[in-house]
Design a protein around this motif. Structure first.
Motif, PDB file in Angstrom:
ATOM      1  N   VAL A 193      21.181  34.385  21.705  1.00 43.40           N
ATOM      2  CA  VAL A 193      21.747  35.104  22.182  1.00 43.40           C
ATOM      3  C   VAL A 193      22.773  34.318  23.098  1.00 43.40           C
ATOM      4  CG1 VAL A 193      20.996  37.056  23.913  1.00 43.40           C
ATOM      5  CG2 VAL A 193      19.956  36.989  21.719  1.00 43.40           C
ATOM      6  N   VAL A 194      23.831  35.234  23.248  1.00 41.39           N
ATOM      7  CA  VAL A 194      24.800  35.375  24.550  1.00 41.39           C
ATOM      8  C   VAL A 194      24.657  36.288  25.234  1.00 41.39           C
ATOM      9  CG1 VAL A 194      27.166  34.408  25.280  1.00 41.39           C
ATOM     10  CG2 VAL A 194      26.310  33.926  23.227  1.00 41.39           C
ATOM     11  N   ILE A 195      24.365  36.376  26.226  1.00 36.02           N
ATOM     12  CA  ILE A 195      24.100  37.441  27.837  1.00 36.02           C
ATOM     13  C   ILE A 195      25.624  36.718  28.863  1.00 36.02           C
ATOM     14  CG2 ILE A 195      23.220  38.329  29.937  1.00 36.02           C
ATOM     15  CD1 ILE A 195      20.441  37.502  28.706  1.00 36.02           C
ATOM     16  N   PHE A 196      26.943  38.182  28.323  1.00 30.36           N
ATOM     17  CA  PHE A 196      27.591  37.812  30.030  1.00 30.36           C
ATOM     18  C   PHE A 196      27.957  38.992  30.563  1.00 30.36           C
ATOM     19  CE2 PHE A 196      29.189  39.237  25.574  1.00 30.36           C
ATOM     20  CZ  PHE A 196      30.991  40.043  25.832  1.00 30.36           C
ATOM     21  N   SER A 197      28.826  38.693  31.449  1.00 27.74           N
ATOM     22  CA  SER A 197      29.212  39.313  32.726  1.00 27.74           C
ATOM     23  C   SER A 197      30.355  40.884  31.969  1.00 27.74           C
ATOM     24  CB  SER A 197      29.746  38.916  33.698  1.00 27.74           C
ATOM     25  OG  SER A 197      30.761  40.382  34.478  1.00 27.74           O
ATOM     26  N   TYR A 198      30.659  41.784  32.021  1.00 27.74           N
ATOM     27  CA  TYR A 198      30.921  42.341  32.504  1.00 27.74           C
ATOM     28  C   TYR A 198      32.635  42.204  32.221  1.00 27.74           C
ATOM     29  CZ  TYR A 198      31.635  46.428  35.432  1.00 27.74           C
ATOM     30  OH  TYR A 198      31.732  46.393  36.695  1.00 27.74           O
ATOM     31  N   LEU A 199      32.738  41.163  33.174  1.00 28.13           N
ATOM     32  CA  LEU A 199      33.607  40.617  34.384  1.00 28.13           C
ATOM     33  C   LEU A 199      34.779  39.397  33.382  1.00 28.13           C
ATOM     34  CD1 LEU A 199      33.799  41.559  38.048  1.00 28.13           C
ATOM     35  CD2 LEU A 199      35.227  42.361  36.982  1.00 28.13           C
TER      36      LEU A 199
END
Length: 259
Positions: A193-199
């Motif tokens: 799983v990759v979690i990333f900022s919407y920026l």
């Protein structure tokens, strides 16, 4: 719970790759249900290749997409509510009060899977405190060849960038300033799983391989944030995944209005 090293990596880079968020059995069940849904809905309008003048395709490509997976099968709701995932999101956001924004699935067919331009999700659903994050669940091993994810580490610190999209509803950044060729590939294994900022500036490669690439995406935000404009409305948006939403409407006269 995320380690201080993981939290610092996310703070510096705007994304984090995680193992063991879901069990092998959960990924197997999700994968099976995912395939059955796409088979069931094969006669629906699913084509979602990114529009605009960002790239000239030598030949037609394909991307199949279904949104609101939690409305199609229960496994997706269980995955949304997975404690290990929500704890990681809480660590990143600094609050256990977490809301659903939307869910979707993208399938890149073998050989013809569409690329995604480098973009920020911010342009689609801007929020006041920029807490919105994406949860990218890999249902297949990914690489540059089969259409994997690519990111510009640290680009979330740049804030909202100029939207160069030339067709309403389709957004992307300047592809000359952020060419995918200079991006960092996020090669991941099935179940990671990759979690990333919407920026974070991100995109994905075309699938030129002989295998399909499937992914599942959840987008979530802090219950203490607020949308800057009403856009990208989706079923179950505002559902409390963890903690509580102190800003939820309780007026009986508004009980039939969308949240």
């Amino acid at each position: 719970m995320l380690s201080q090293t993981q939290l610092q990596f996310y703070k510096d880079n705007g994304y984090l790759l995680l193992d063991e968020v879901y069990t092998t059995a959960e990924i197997d069940e999700c994968s099976l249900e995912y395939d059955e849904i796409f088979t069931l809905k094969k006669n629906s309008e699913l084509e979602a290749t990114w529009k605009g003048d960002w790239k000239d395709e030598a030949s037609p490509t394909q991307l199949f997409s279904i949104h609101s997976l939690q409305n199609h099968a229960a496994i997706f709701t269980r995955m949304l509510l997975k404690d290990t995932l929500l704890q990681a999101i809480a660590d990143i956001l600094g609050t256990k009060d977490i809301l659903l924004h939307h869910t979707k699935a993208h399938v890149k067919p073998s050989g013809t899977g569409s690329a995604f331009p480098m973009h920020q999700d911010y342009q689609y659903f801007p929020c006041k405190k920029d807490t919105l994050v994406a949860v990218f669940i890999h249902l297949d091993d990914t690489s540059m060849e089969n259409g994997g994810l690519a990111v510009y580490p640290g680009s979330h610190h740049l804030g909202p960038l100029e939207d160069r999209g030339n067709i309403p509803g389709w957004h992307y950044v300047d592809q000359d300033k952020f060419p995918i060729e200079k991006a960092t590939p996020v090669n991941a294994k099935r179940g990671q799983v990759v979690i990333f900022s919407y920026l974070l500036v991100h995109g994905s490669y075309p699938n030129t391989s002989d295998s399909v690439r499937r992914m599942l995406l959840f987008q979530m935000m802090s219950a203490h944030d607020e949308k800057l404009r009403e856009t990208h409305r989706s079923p179950c948006q505002g559902m409390v995944l963890s903690g509580r939403n102190p800003h939820a409407e309780a007026n009986i006269k508004k009980r039939h209005e969308e949240c």
